[in-house]
Design a protein around this motif. Structure first.
Motif, PDB file in Angstrom:
ATOM      1  N   VAL A 137     -10.427   9.138 -13.400  1.00  0.00           N
ATOM      2  CA  VAL A 137     -10.687  10.491 -12.880  1.00  0.00           C
ATOM      3  C   VAL A 137      -9.805  11.498 -13.607  1.00  0.00           C
ATOM      4  O   VAL A 137      -8.618  11.262 -13.820  1.00  0.00           O
ATOM      5  N   ASP A 138     -10.385  12.626 -13.981  1.00  0.00           N
ATOM      6  CA  ASP A 138      -9.624  13.705 -14.615  1.00  0.00           C
ATOM      7  C   ASP A 138      -8.960  14.523 -13.504  1.00  0.00           C
ATOM      8  O   ASP A 138      -9.559  15.459 -12.966  1.00  0.00           O
ATOM      9  N   THR A 139      -7.760  14.142 -13.156  1.00  0.00           N
ATOM     10  CA  THR A 139      -7.060  14.788 -12.056  1.00  0.00           C
ATOM     11  C   THR A 139      -5.560  14.783 -12.320  1.00  0.00           C
ATOM     12  O   THR A 139      -5.121  14.339 -13.391  1.00  0.00           O
ATOM     13  N   HIS A 140      -4.780  15.276 -11.378  1.00  0.00           N
ATOM     14  CA  HIS A 140      -3.325  15.279 -11.466  1.00  0.00           C
ATOM     15  C   HIS A 140      -2.767  14.610 -10.217  1.00  0.00           C
ATOM     16  O   HIS A 140      -3.355  14.711  -9.141  1.00  0.00           O
ATOM     17  N   ILE A 141      -1.618  13.955 -10.355  1.00  0.00           N
ATOM     18  CA  ILE A 141      -1.017  13.219  -9.239  1.00  0.00           C
ATOM     19  C   ILE A 141       0.343  13.810  -8.886  1.00  0.00           C
ATOM     20  O   ILE A 141       1.171  14.055  -9.763  1.00  0.00           O
ATOM     21  N   VAL A 142       0.570  14.005  -7.581  1.00  0.00           N
ATOM     22  CA  VAL A 142       1.896  14.313  -7.052  1.00  0.00           C
ATOM     23  C   VAL A 142       2.317  13.133  -6.197  1.00  0.00           C
ATOM     24  O   VAL A 142       1.607  12.753  -5.258  1.00  0.00           O
ATOM     25  N   LEU A 143       3.440  12.537  -6.532  1.00  0.00           N
ATOM     26  CA  LEU A 143       3.953  11.386  -5.784  1.00  0.00           C
ATOM     27  C   LEU A 143       5.003  11.867  -4.787  1.00  0.00           C
ATOM     28  O   LEU A 143       5.911  12.609  -5.150  1.00  0.00           O
ATOM     29  N   MET A 144       4.851  11.440  -3.543  1.00  0.00           N
ATOM     30  CA  MET A 144       5.797  11.802  -2.485  1.00  0.00           C
ATOM     31  C   MET A 144       6.561  10.546  -2.070  1.00  0.00           C
ATOM     32  O   MET A 144       5.961   9.478  -1.916  1.00  0.00           O
ATOM     33  N   THR A 145       7.868  10.680  -1.875  1.00  0.00           N
ATOM     34  CA  THR A 145       8.636   9.509  -1.489  1.00  0.00           C
ATOM     35  C   THR A 145       9.734   9.861  -0.500  1.00  0.00           C
ATOM     36  O   THR A 145      10.303  10.952  -0.543  1.00  0.00           O
ATOM     37  N   ARG A 146      10.007   8.925   0.393  1.00  0.00           N
ATOM     38  CA  ARG A 146      11.119   9.070   1.322  1.00  0.00           C
ATOM     39  C   ARG A 146      12.380   8.466   0.718  1.00  0.00           C
ATOM     40  O   ARG A 146      13.480   8.938   0.913  1.00  0.00           O
ATOM     41  N   HIS A 147      12.210   7.364  -0.047  1.00  0.00           N
ATOM     42  CA  HIS A 147      13.344   6.656  -0.640  1.00  0.00           C
ATOM     43  C   HIS A 147      13.280   6.830  -2.155  1.00  0.00           C
ATOM     44  O   HIS A 147      12.507   6.158  -2.818  1.00  0.00           O
TER      45      HIS A 147
END
Length: 200
Positions: A73-83
């Motif tokens: 997929v032609d998209t962008h990713i934002v990764l969210m993390t607690r640790h």
């Protein structure tokens, strides 16, 4: 409009993010889910501009989900993390993830990050970036990491070998090498060290 898919297995956090981001006039929340497999399917179905992924979700982590999404997929990713383990940022960037934020990020700031990412820019939380710069490089090979990653799921060596399509002796050699490099006396301890550093 910026089309979004949100994936987080913590329902309270996910619904809060979705509700608050939906109030932004230029953001369109097209789908949400609580696991990585559905995130991949939803991204392939909806072709969003940005996918917000939790780092730690079943049945695979956010980085692996991102790899599969970005591969189709032609998209962008934002990764969210607690640790925010130091090596995770390096893995995320290597996978093509362009946004990296802690879950403590205020939603107003998260909306700004989403807009920046959708516009083709990168965003890495400054504290997380500093931790990554000060972390040690991973001494383990890809195969050693694969074996340790499966060790964390409590599979016996026979099943690890079958999953990786390798001989049991080869897997044992990878695990022994990983133990030596991490200074541990068991494969489970080596896997824990690798996880703590964010290498897996």
């Amino acid at each position: 409009m910026i089309r979004l898919v949100v994936a987080d297995d913590e329902e309270m956090i996910r619904t809060a993010i979705v509700s608050l981001l939906a109030m932004e006039e230029d953001l369109d929340l097209v789908a949400q889910t609580d696991n990585g497999a559905d995130a991949i399917a939803l991204a392939r179905t909806h072709h969003p501009d940005v996918v917000l992924l939790d780092l730690e979700m079943p049945p695979t982590d956010g980085i692996e989900a991102a790899r599969q999404i970005l591969g189709s997929v032609d998209t962008h990713i934002v990764l969210m993390t607690r640790h925010a383990r130091p090596g995770v940022l390096r893995r995320a960037m290597a996978a093509g993830i362009t946004g990296f934020v802690p879950k403590s990020t205020p939603v107003e700031q998260l909306a700004v990050v989403v807009r920046d990412i959708a516009a083709g820019r990168r965003y890495v939380d400054p504290d997380l970036a500093a931790q990554a710069l000060n972390s040690e490089a991973c001494p383990l090979t890809d195969r050693e990491l694969d074996a340790l990653r499966l060790t964390r799921t409590h599979l016996p060596v026979q099943q690890i070998a079958a999953t990786l399509h390798l001989a049991e002796g080869t897997v044992r050699n990878y695990l022994s090498s990983a133990m030596a490099k991490t200074g541990t006396d068991s494969r489970h301890a080596a896997a824990d060290i690798a996880w703590q550093h964010g290498w897996i």
